[in-house]
Design a protein around this motif. Structure first.
Motif, PDB file in Angstrom:
ATOM      1  N   VAL B 168      30.951 -17.119  48.423  1.00 52.52           N
ATOM      2  CA  VAL B 168      29.841 -16.205  48.707  1.00 52.52           C
ATOM      3  C   VAL B 168      28.578 -16.579  47.939  1.00 52.52           C
ATOM      4  N   GLN B 169      28.711 -17.523  46.998  1.00 58.53           N
ATOM      5  CA  GLN B 169      27.564 -17.886  46.168  1.00 58.53           C
ATOM      6  C   GLN B 169      27.731 -19.330  45.670  1.00 58.53           C
ATOM      7  N   PRO B 170      27.322 -20.298  46.531  1.00 58.22           N
ATOM      8  CA  PRO B 170      27.447 -21.697  46.099  1.00 58.22           C
ATOM      9  C   PRO B 170      26.848 -21.850  44.697  1.00 58.22           C
ATOM     10  N   ASN B 171      27.536 -22.583  43.846  1.00 62.08           N
ATOM     11  CA  ASN B 171      27.136 -22.771  42.438  1.00 62.08           C
ATOM     12  C   ASN B 171      27.188 -21.476  41.634  1.00 62.08           C
ATOM     13  N   GLY B 172      27.984 -20.520  42.099  1.00 62.23           N
ATOM     14  CA  GLY B 172      28.154 -19.265  41.371  1.00 62.23           C
ATOM     15  C   GLY B 172      29.205 -19.406  40.273  1.00 62.23           C
ATOM     16  N   TYR B 173      29.813 -18.285  39.924  1.00 65.02           N
ATOM     17  CA  TYR B 173      30.802 -18.263  38.839  1.00 65.02           C
ATOM     18  C   TYR B 173      31.963 -19.225  39.111  1.00 65.02           C
ATOM     19  N   VAL B 193      33.616  -6.965  35.715  1.00 60.77           N
ATOM     20  CA  VAL B 193      33.278  -6.965  34.287  1.00 60.77           C
ATOM     21  C   VAL B 193      32.381  -8.174  33.947  1.00 60.77           C
ATOM     22  N   ARG B 194      32.687  -9.291  34.586  1.00 59.12           N
ATOM     23  CA  ARG B 194      31.893 -10.506  34.352  1.00 59.12           C
ATOM     24  C   ARG B 194      30.441 -10.306  34.770  1.00 59.12           C
ATOM     25  N   ILE B 195      30.253  -9.698  35.943  1.00 56.87           N
ATOM     26  CA  ILE B 195      28.888  -9.400  36.406  1.00 56.87           C
ATOM     27  C   ILE B 195      28.193  -8.488  35.389  1.00 56.87           C
ATOM     28  N   ALA B 196      28.937  -7.491  34.884  1.00 52.53           N
ATOM     29  CA  ALA B 196      28.360  -6.541  33.929  1.00 52.53           C
ATOM     30  C   ALA B 196      27.875  -7.277  32.675  1.00 52.53           C
ATOM     31  N   ARG B 197      28.709  -8.164  32.134  1.00 52.19           N
ATOM     32  CA  ARG B 197      28.319  -8.898  30.925  1.00 52.19           C
ATOM     33  C   ARG B 197      27.067  -9.727  31.191  1.00 52.19           C
ATOM     34  N   ASP B 198      27.019 -10.352  32.361  1.00 52.49           N
ATOM     35  CA  ASP B 198      25.881 -11.195  32.723  1.00 52.49           C
ATOM     36  C   ASP B 198      24.597 -10.397  32.874  1.00 52.49           C
ATOM     37  N   MET B 199      24.696  -9.302  33.622  1.00 54.76           N
ATOM     38  CA  MET B 199      23.502  -8.504  33.882  1.00 54.76           C
ATOM     39  C   MET B 199      23.032  -7.787  32.627  1.00 54.76           C
ATOM     40  N   ALA B 200      23.965  -7.451  31.730  1.00 61.95           N
ATOM     41  CA  ALA B 200      23.619  -6.744  30.496  1.00 61.95           C
ATOM     42  C   ALA B 200      22.706  -7.603  29.632  1.00 61.95           C
ATOM     43  N   GLU B 201      22.951  -8.906  29.656  1.00 62.91           N
ATOM     44  CA  GLU B 201      22.147  -9.824  28.831  1.00 62.91           C
ATOM     45  C   GLU B 201      20.659  -9.719  29.153  1.00 62.91           C
ATOM     46  N   GLU B 202      20.363  -9.521  30.428  1.00 59.13           N
ATOM     47  CA  GLU B 202      18.960  -9.501  30.828  1.00 59.13           C
ATOM     48  C   GLU B 202      18.427  -8.081  31.028  1.00 59.13           C
ATOM     49  N   PHE B 203      19.271  -7.115  30.672  1.00 57.10           N
ATOM     50  CA  PHE B 203      18.884  -5.724  30.918  1.00 57.10           C
ATOM     51  C   PHE B 203      18.190  -5.135  29.685  1.00 57.10           C
ATOM     52  N   ALA B 204      17.058  -4.493  29.903  1.00 54.32           N
ATOM     53  CA  ALA B 204      16.275  -4.000  28.766  1.00 54.32           C
ATOM     54  C   ALA B 204      16.287  -2.469  28.632  1.00 54.32           C
ATOM     55  N   GLY B 205      16.551  -1.748  29.724  1.00 56.72           N
ATOM     56  CA  GLY B 205      16.431  -0.287  29.725  1.00 56.72           C
ATOM     57  C   GLY B 205      17.550   0.425  28.982  1.00 56.72           C
ATOM     58  N   LYS B 206      17.656   1.719  29.246  1.00 56.31           N
ATOM     59  CA  LYS B 206      18.636   2.551  28.575  1.00 56.31           C
ATOM     60  C   LYS B 206      19.905   2.599  29.419  1.00 56.31           C
ATOM     61  N   LEU B 234      22.316   0.279  34.621  1.00 60.46           N
ATOM     62  CA  LEU B 234      22.938  -1.047  34.615  1.00 60.46           C
ATOM     63  C   LEU B 234      24.228  -1.047  35.437  1.00 60.46           C
ATOM     64  N   ALA B 235      25.057  -0.022  35.234  1.00 58.18           N
ATOM     65  CA  ALA B 235      26.319   0.056  35.974  1.00 58.18           C
ATOM     66  C   ALA B 235      26.063   0.123  37.480  1.00 58.18           C
ATOM     67  N   LYS B 236      25.004   0.845  37.858  1.00 55.93           N
ATOM     68  CA  LYS B 236      24.663   0.919  39.282  1.00 55.93           C
ATOM     69  C   LYS B 236      24.254  -0.447  39.828  1.00 55.93           C
ATOM     70  N   ASN B 237      23.502  -1.188  39.021  1.00 55.64           N
ATOM     71  CA  ASN B 237      23.119  -2.541  39.446  1.00 55.64           C
ATOM     72  C   ASN B 237      24.342  -3.439  39.617  1.00 55.64           C
ATOM     73  N   VAL B 238      25.290  -3.306  38.692  1.00 56.47           N
ATOM     74  CA  VAL B 238      26.512  -4.129  38.763  1.00 56.47           C
ATOM     75  C   VAL B 238      27.280  -3.793  40.039  1.00 56.47           C
ATOM     76  N   VAL B 239      27.483  -2.505  40.273  1.00 55.21           N
ATOM     77  CA  VAL B 239      28.213  -2.088  41.478  1.00 55.21           C
ATOM     78  C   VAL B 239      27.468  -2.555  42.726  1.00 55.21           C
ATOM     79  N   GLY B 240      26.147  -2.471  42.702  1.00 57.53           N
ATOM     80  CA  GLY B 240      25.353  -2.928  43.837  1.00 57.53           C
ATOM     81  C   GLY B 240      25.613  -4.398  44.143  1.00 57.53           C
ATOM     82  N   ARG B 241      25.724  -5.189  43.095  1.00 60.44           N
ATOM     83  CA  ARG B 241      25.940  -6.613  43.291  1.00 60.44           C
ATOM     84  C   ARG B 241      27.345  -6.888  43.858  1.00 60.44           C
TER      85      ARG B 241
END
Lengths: 319, 319
Positions: B168-173, B193-206, B234-241
């Motif tokens: 679903v994502q050439p050159n992905g995980y 969980v992997r997506i969460a760790r990844d997105m958390a790194e770039e997440f700035a909000g609360k 952040l959790a909503k973004n992860v679920v969205g992905r």
């Protein structure tokens, strides 16, 4: 005496006919022009007349035939033998094809859409080696397909085998279906040209293809593949991108269906081994390890005859 | 008297058994621990002993049964009834499961892999409504699947239904299979969980999720879905992905197979309607127009019992 099959390949410009034996060998073939005037109302009567004329010419009787099979554009109702939405035939309403042909010829009749019928042909007498699990992809003006699993055509609720509308690039090129990024927008004859125009804009090096595009020359997918074979850098990049999407799609089809063969046909596949080798490279890159060796990518072998042969095979159900 | 079916669901920790009538209703069920010691050599004898013990306890005879069906991890040879490569059972060599069970019980035996068997169960007695064309996706530690077309399980050359390994994502995980970007790397419990760790790194909000990750707390896909339901950004973004990739995959499966239902089960699907609605939104966005309305996405309904029910249905072939 062994009974025969009749295969009919109904297209927008020509209707092809063939008489085959049960082994799938063509014994006679002929064709007539498709008369799409008057909302296509002449088409089915013309088919009936042509079959009856041919049979009387060769002193053959309806009883000598197992059945007639036909491939058609449009959406087919398999049970009823009706067709709707075949716009290139001017068929705007539901056509009772099966009823008219059975009444007109006295021979049993079966029908499916043209991509499925070509898939059946390639599977039976072409690259598919009569395997039970074969996927057929046809690269023409659009991209179509047909899937045979467990020895049977997969129809699902009717739209199975819409391989051209697998999404290979979310937010990619706009497709005629309204979505973005369908395989068809990259791997059809028009898709190849579209990629060329796009990549040419950002291409700075020396390229005959770039020059032709800049000069406003008419470009076809054949010209692009020929230039790529001649080592034109831009053309090679274009072909690489087409093969990337095709290889990715073949890999995903294999993870889903685990077929013995994926057979690639249609006009674009005239590029032959040059295309197949590059698609196979990307297939190898993207495929699940188990199917990397078990699924084999091949070029179609029957060309234009896939249609009548596959159509005739539909009639084997009446044996 | 009506004959019965026996369903066996062989897992790495438990072996579940059930006796069903031909209509697929469970009449009795029991389970034993899986003893994987000594290279799993106790497993099949334990199954035989447990069935024989149960039958004698209830004064039932082998003749009262149509057959035994079983779902198993590993790669199955359907004809021979053998299993290889079931590493969580410690089975390192080919196991003659069918022969041992038929000889040990005097009852006919059929076998398939666990994901296929769960698909058969959901199709027969669960969300699949016994339709002829059903796709089943299970979101657990990994992502598995099973495809029923024309009323039959699709095996192809053996690897069909490897939905978790659709790219679903050439050159992905990186996936355990060695490829990059398989659905499993995004939509399995570990993928979420992997997506969460990844997105958390770039997440700035609360975000509570961000805080938990920063604090080194143990995070599960369930925690992420629960936080998303509680409006954690952040959790909503992860679920969205996650739902984006699942919706895209369902759209592509529909273009290929045109099924009546795509049934989503497994641990991650415990998120229920919250998951299904978002997957359906992306499905609607990506799906070929014809299948957008004809294919329906549903949650699995049988839970843990899908295995024994689907396994039992394998034995219907002996009717």
């Amino acid at each position: 005496m062994e009974k025969k099959l009749i295969g009919v390949d109904l297209g927008g410009t020509t209707i092809k006919f063939a008489i085959l034996n049960e082994q799938g060998e063509i014994q006679q073939k002929w064709s007539i022009d498709t008369n799409i005037l008057d909302e296509g109302t002449h088409i089915v009567p013309d088919i009936v007349a042509s079959i009856n004329h041919h049979l009387s010419l060769y002193k053959m009787q309806p009883e000598q035939f197992i059945g007639i099979g036909m491939g058609t554009p449009g959406t087919v109702n398999l049970e009823k033998g009706t067709v709707i939405g075949a716009y290139n035939l001017n068929w705007k309403t539901t056509q009772n094809v099966k009823q008219q042909i059975e009444e007109g010829t006295g021979i049993k009749f079966a029908i499916d859409n043209d991509a499925n019928v070509a898939a059946l042909g390639e599977r039976w007498q072409g690259a598919g080696n009569n395997a039970t699990d074969v996927v057929f992809i046809t690269l023409g003006t659009g991209v179509g397909g047909g899937i045979i699993s467990n020895g049977e055509m997969i129809h699902g609720l009717g739209a199975a085998g819409e391989i051209g509308h697998i999404n290979v690039q979310p937010n990619g090129y706009l497709c005629t279906c309204g979505n973005h990024g369908c395989l068809e927008t990259y791997a059809s004859a028009t898709g190849v040209v579209r990629i060329a125009r796009d990549m040419a804009e950002e291409f700075a090096g020396k390229s005959t293809l770039k020059q032709k595009l800049d000069d406003g020359e008419e470009i076809s997918s054949k010209i692009i593949f020929d230039l790529a074979k001649d080592n034109d850098v831009l053309a090679k990049n274009v072909v690489g991108r087409v093969c990337y999407y095709l290889g990715l799609t073949c890999a995903n089809l294999s993870a889903i269906l685990s077929p013995k063969y994926i057979v690639i046909g249609g006009g674009v596949s005239a590029a032959g081994k040059f295309l197949l080798d590059q698609v196979t490279d990307y297939f190898q890159k993207f495929a699940f390890p188990t199917v990397r060796t078990s699924t084999k990518l091949k070029l179609a072998e029957l060309g234009n005859e896939a249609g009548v042969i596959g159509a005739a095979s539909l009639a084997l159900t009446f044996k």
